[in-house]
Design a protein around this motif. Structure first.
Motif, PDB file in Angstrom:
ATOM      1  N   ARG A  79      66.713  84.388  33.320  1.00 37.13           N
ATOM      2  CA  ARG A  79      66.500  83.313  34.302  1.00 37.13           C
ATOM      3  C   ARG A  79      67.799  82.656  34.751  1.00 37.13           C
ATOM      4  O   ARG A  79      67.811  81.956  35.752  1.00 37.13           O
ATOM      5  N   THR A  80      68.882  82.866  34.023  1.00 36.15           N
ATOM      6  CA  THR A  80      70.168  82.377  34.545  1.00 36.15           C
ATOM      7  C   THR A  80      70.580  83.210  35.754  1.00 36.15           C
ATOM      8  O   THR A  80      71.211  82.722  36.674  1.00 36.15           O
ATOM      9  N   LYS A  81      70.216  84.492  35.745  1.00 41.37           N
ATOM     10  CA  LYS A  81      70.598  85.390  36.839  1.00 41.37           C
ATOM     11  C   LYS A  81      69.610  85.326  38.003  1.00 41.37           C
ATOM     12  O   LYS A  81      69.980  85.534  39.159  1.00 41.37           O
ATOM     13  N   VAL A  82      68.347  85.089  37.680  1.00 42.39           N
ATOM     14  CA  VAL A  82      67.314  84.944  38.720  1.00 42.39           C
ATOM     15  C   VAL A  82      66.746  83.533  38.550  1.00 42.39           C
ATOM     16  O   VAL A  82      65.779  83.307  37.842  1.00 42.39           O
ATOM     17  N   GLY A  83      67.444  82.577  39.177  1.00 44.40           N
ATOM     18  CA  GLY A  83      67.121  81.169  38.982  1.00 44.40           C
ATOM     19  C   GLY A  83      65.977  80.726  39.892  1.00 44.40           C
ATOM     20  O   GLY A  83      65.606  81.434  40.829  1.00 44.40           O
ATOM     21  N   MET A  84      65.437  79.551  39.608  1.00 48.14           N
ATOM     22  CA  MET A  84      64.300  79.079  40.401  1.00 48.14           C
ATOM     23  C   MET A  84      64.399  77.581  40.652  1.00 48.14           C
ATOM     24  O   MET A  84      64.765  76.807  39.769  1.00 48.14           O
ATOM     25  N   VAL A  85      64.073  77.202  41.878  1.00 48.86           N
ATOM     26  CA  VAL A  85      63.989  75.791  42.271  1.00 48.86           C
ATOM     27  C   VAL A  85      62.534  75.528  42.638  1.00 48.86           C
ATOM     28  O   VAL A  85      61.963  76.221  43.482  1.00 48.86           O
ATOM     29  N   PHE A  86      61.939  74.535  41.976  1.00 52.98           N
ATOM     30  CA  PHE A  86      60.500  74.277  42.105  1.00 52.98           C
ATOM     31  C   PHE A  86      60.218  73.176  43.117  1.00 52.98           C
ATOM     32  O   PHE A  86      61.070  72.338  43.393  1.00 52.98           O
ATOM     33  N   GLN A  87      58.975  73.135  43.603  1.00 57.88           N
ATOM     34  CA  GLN A  87      58.641  72.078  44.569  1.00 57.88           C
ATOM     35  C   GLN A  87      58.621  70.706  43.890  1.00 57.88           C
ATOM     36  O   GLN A  87      58.859  69.693  44.529  1.00 57.88           O
ATOM     37  N   SER A  88      58.357  70.685  42.571  1.00 58.81           N
ATOM     38  CA  SER A  88      58.250  69.394  41.880  1.00 58.81           C
ATOM     39  C   SER A  88      59.518  69.032  41.103  1.00 58.81           C
ATOM     40  O   SER A  88      59.474  68.222  40.182  1.00 58.81           O
ATOM     41  N   PHE A  89      60.634  69.639  41.462  1.00 59.63           N
ATOM     42  CA  PHE A  89      61.990  69.334  40.943  1.00 59.63           C
ATOM     43  C   PHE A  89      62.207  69.762  39.485  1.00 59.63           C
ATOM     44  O   PHE A  89      63.226  70.337  39.160  1.00 59.63           O
ATOM     45  N   ASN A  90      61.246  69.377  38.592  1.00 62.11           N
ATOM     46  CA  ASN A  90      61.341  69.741  37.166  1.00 62.11           C
ATOM     47  C   ASN A  90      62.637  69.287  36.506  1.00 62.11           C
ATOM     48  O   ASN A  90      63.198  69.997  35.676  1.00 62.11           O
ATOM     49  N   LEU A  91      63.135  68.112  36.888  1.00 64.58           N
ATOM     50  CA  LEU A  91      64.314  67.562  36.208  1.00 64.58           C
ATOM     51  C   LEU A  91      63.891  66.974  34.862  1.00 64.58           C
ATOM     52  O   LEU A  91      62.729  66.616  34.664  1.00 64.58           O
ATOM     53  N   PHE A  92      64.851  66.881  33.937  1.00 65.76           N
ATOM     54  CA  PHE A  92      64.583  66.242  32.643  1.00 65.76           C
ATOM     55  C   PHE A  92      64.762  64.735  32.824  1.00 65.76           C
ATOM     56  O   PHE A  92      65.879  64.253  33.031  1.00 65.76           O
ATOM     57  N   ASP A  93      63.654  63.994  32.728  1.00 60.63           N
ATOM     58  CA  ASP A  93      63.686  62.552  33.020  1.00 60.63           C
ATOM     59  C   ASP A  93      64.495  61.754  32.003  1.00 60.63           C
ATOM     60  O   ASP A  93      64.944  60.653  32.287  1.00 60.63           O
ATOM     61  N   ILE A 150      68.786  71.878  42.757  1.00 62.87           N
ATOM     62  CA  ILE A 150      69.517  73.029  43.315  1.00 62.87           C
ATOM     63  C   ILE A 150      70.882  73.155  42.633  1.00 62.87           C
ATOM     64  O   ILE A 150      71.294  74.248  42.237  1.00 62.87           O
ATOM     65  N   ALA A 151      71.582  72.020  42.482  1.00 60.82           N
ATOM     66  CA  ALA A 151      72.891  72.048  41.799  1.00 60.82           C
ATOM     67  C   ALA A 151      72.735  72.580  40.380  1.00 60.82           C
ATOM     68  O   ALA A 151      73.545  73.399  39.916  1.00 60.82           O
ATOM     69  N   ARG A 152      71.690  72.117  39.694  1.00 59.33           N
ATOM     70  CA  ARG A 152      71.459  72.572  38.305  1.00 59.33           C
ATOM     71  C   ARG A 152      71.277  74.086  38.261  1.00 59.33           C
ATOM     72  O   ARG A 152      71.830  74.766  37.394  1.00 59.33           O
ATOM     73  N   ALA A 153      70.495  74.628  39.204  1.00 60.74           N
ATOM     74  CA  ALA A 153      70.282  76.087  39.239  1.00 60.74           C
ATOM     75  C   ALA A 153      71.596  76.818  39.521  1.00 60.74           C
ATOM     76  O   ALA A 153      71.890  77.851  38.914  1.00 60.74           O
ATOM     77  N   LEU A 154      72.414  76.274  40.430  1.00 58.44           N
ATOM     78  CA  LEU A 154      73.685  76.922  40.794  1.00 58.44           C
ATOM     79  C   LEU A 154      74.675  76.930  39.631  1.00 58.44           C
ATOM     80  O   LEU A 154      75.497  77.845  39.520  1.00 58.44           O
ATOM     81  N   CYS A 155      74.596  75.916  38.769  1.00 56.87           N
ATOM     82  CA  CYS A 155      75.497  75.834  37.621  1.00 56.87           C
ATOM     83  C   CYS A 155      75.372  77.041  36.691  1.00 56.87           C
ATOM     84  O   CYS A 155      76.281  77.337  35.921  1.00 56.87           O
ATOM     85  N   MET A 156      74.236  77.738  36.753  1.00 59.94           N
ATOM     86  CA  MET A 156      74.006  78.886  35.870  1.00 59.94           C
ATOM     87  C   MET A 156      74.540  80.187  36.478  1.00 59.94           C
ATOM     88  O   MET A 156      74.320  81.270  35.936  1.00 59.94           O
ATOM     89  N   ASP A 157      75.221  80.073  37.628  1.00 55.65           N
ATOM     90  CA  ASP A 157      75.779  81.255  38.319  1.00 55.65           C
ATOM     91  C   ASP A 157      74.720  82.329  38.601  1.00 55.65           C
ATOM     92  O   ASP A 157      74.898  83.495  38.228  1.00 55.65           O
ATOM     93  N   PRO A 158      73.621  81.953  39.249  1.00 61.10           N
ATOM     94  CA  PRO A 158      72.569  82.942  39.498  1.00 61.10           C
ATOM     95  C   PRO A 158      73.017  83.992  40.503  1.00 61.10           C
ATOM     96  O   PRO A 158      73.845  83.720  41.373  1.00 61.10           O
ATOM     97  N   GLU A 159      72.459  85.180  40.357  1.00 60.15           N
ATOM     98  CA  GLU A 159      72.707  86.234  41.322  1.00 60.15           C
ATOM     99  C   GLU A 159      71.708  86.115  42.475  1.00 60.15           C
ATOM    100  O   GLU A 159      72.002  86.453  43.611  1.00 60.15           O
ATOM    101  N   VAL A 160      70.514  85.665  42.119  1.00 62.21           N
ATOM    102  CA  VAL A 160      69.446  85.437  43.105  1.00 62.21           C
ATOM    103  C   VAL A 160      68.848  84.076  42.802  1.00 62.21           C
ATOM    104  O   VAL A 160      68.633  83.733  41.638  1.00 62.21           O
ATOM    105  N   LEU A 161      68.583  83.289  43.848  1.00 65.85           N
ATOM    106  CA  LEU A 161      67.925  82.003  43.646  1.00 65.85           C
ATOM    107  C   LEU A 161      66.587  82.020  44.374  1.00 65.85           C
ATOM    108  O   LEU A 161      66.512  82.351  45.560  1.00 65.85           O
ATOM    109  N   LEU A 162      65.529  81.690  43.628  1.00 60.74           N
ATOM    110  CA  LEU A 162      64.176  81.641  44.166  1.00 60.74           C
ATOM    111  C   LEU A 162      63.835  80.184  44.469  1.00 60.74           C
ATOM    112  O   LEU A 162      64.082  79.310  43.648  1.00 60.74           O
ATOM    113  N   PHE A 163      63.281  79.947  45.635  1.00 59.04           N
ATOM    114  CA  PHE A 163      62.870  78.583  46.016  1.00 59.04           C
ATOM    115  C   PHE A 163      61.369  78.593  46.272  1.00 59.04           C
ATOM    116  O   PHE A 163      60.901  79.295  47.165  1.00 59.04           O
TER     117      PHE A 163
END
Length: 245
Positions: A79-93, A150-163
Motif C-alpha cells: 500500500r505504500t506503492k499503491v496508495g489511496m486517498v479516501f472520500q472521508s479523509f481517514n486522518l488520525f484525529d 493527499i500529502a500523507r499518501a505522497l509521503c510514502m512515495d507511491p508509484e500509483v495513487l488511487l483517489f
C-alpha cells in the motif's frame, strides 16, 4: 509505455450482488485514469480491490507482472506503492497534521524522524498546508483535511495513487482547492486512478476515461472520445444527465 498494473478477469460479489463482472483493465506509467459512472456501478469496489481492502472472488491483479493475489504479500508495504486517498479523509484525529504525515513513514518505511519530518513538510507545502503542521484535524475544514490526506499518501512515495471520490464529502466551495492539488499532481507525472463525479476534471485532466455500468467497463477512451463522441448508449445517457445539471 510499460503497464504498471494489469487486471485480468476480476470478479467481486457481496452476497448475491455481483459488483464486478470480469473486469479487464490496465494502467500505464504516468497515466491519469478517471473512472466515471452511476453510483453502484463498481468503481469504488474496483479501487478497493486494487488496494487490497477487498479480496476479489476471481481474476488476477498484476503489478509489474507479479500477481499480488497469489502467495504472501506484505500488504502495508504494497500500500505504500499503491496508495489511496479516501472520500472521508481517514486522518488520525489524535495526531497533529505533521504526525499524520510522518507516522507511516517511520513505522512502515522505517525512515528516521528527521527524514520523515522533512518529507512531510515538503509535501504539506506542495498541497498548501505547511502552515497547519501543528494543527489538529478537528481544526481543519474538509478541503484542508483532504489536502493533508493527499500529502500523507505522497509521503510514502507511491508509484500509483488511487483517489476514491476525493471531493464527494466536501462543501462545494472546497472542491476546487482539492481538484487544483490533484491537477498539479497529474501534471507532475504521478500515475493516478480517480473515481470521480467531477466531469470537468475527468474531461480536462485525465489521459483516459473509463465508464463503468453495472459492474462492467462499458466504454473507455480519451476524454475527447468519451465526452464528445461516446459510442455506448449508456455512456451517452449518463453524460447527458451530468451535462444538464
Amino acid at each position: 509505455m510499460e503497464n504498471i498494473i494489469e487486471i485480468q478477469g476480476l470478479k467481486k460479489s457481496f452476497g448475491n450482488l455481483e459488483v464486478l463482472k470480469d473486469i479487464q483493465f490496465h494502467v500505464e506509467k504516468k497515466e491519469v485514469i478517471c473512472l466515471i459512472g452511476a453510483s453502484g456501478s463498481g468503481k469504488s469496489t474496483l479501487l478497493r480491490c486494487l488496494n487490497l481492502l477487498e479480496t476479489p472472488d476471481a481474476g488476477r491483479i498484476l503489478v509489474h507482472g507479479r500477481d499480488i493475489l497469489q502467495g504472501s504479500i506484505n500488504v502495508n508495504e504494497y500500500r505504500t506503492k499503491v496508495g489511496m486517498v479516501f472520500q472521508s479523509f481517514n486522518l488520525f484525529d489524535n495526531m497533529d497534521v505533521l504526525k499524520n504525515c510522518t507516522v507511516g513513514q517511520t513505522h512502515v518505511l522505517h525512515r528516521n524522524k528527521d527524514e520523515a519530518r522533512e518529507k512531510a513538510l515538503h509535501y504539506l507545502e506542495k498541497v498548501g498546508m505547511k502552515d497547519f503542521a501543528s494543527a489538529a484535524p478537528s481544526q481543519l475544514s474538509g478541503g484542508q483535511k483532504q489536502r493533508v490526506a493527499i500529502a500523507r499518501a505522497l509521503c510514502m512515495d507511491p508509484e500509483v495513487l488511487l483517489f476514491d471520490e476525493p471531493t464527494s464529502a466536501l462543501d462545494p466551495e472546497m472542491v476546487g482547492e482539492v481538484l487544483a492539488v490533484m491537477k498539479g499532481l497529474a501534471q507532475s507525472g504521478l500515475t493516478m486512478i480517480v473515481v470521480t463525479h467531477e466531469m470537468a476534471f475527468a474531461r480536462d485532466v485525465s489521459s483516459r476515461v473509463v465508464f463503468m455500468d453495472k459492474g462492467v467497463i462499458a466504454e473507455e477512451g480519451t476524454p475527447e472520445q468519451i465526452f464528445q463522441n461516446p459510442q455506448n448508449p449508456r455512456t451517452r445517457e449518463f453524460l447527458a444527465r451530468y451535462i444538464q445539471r
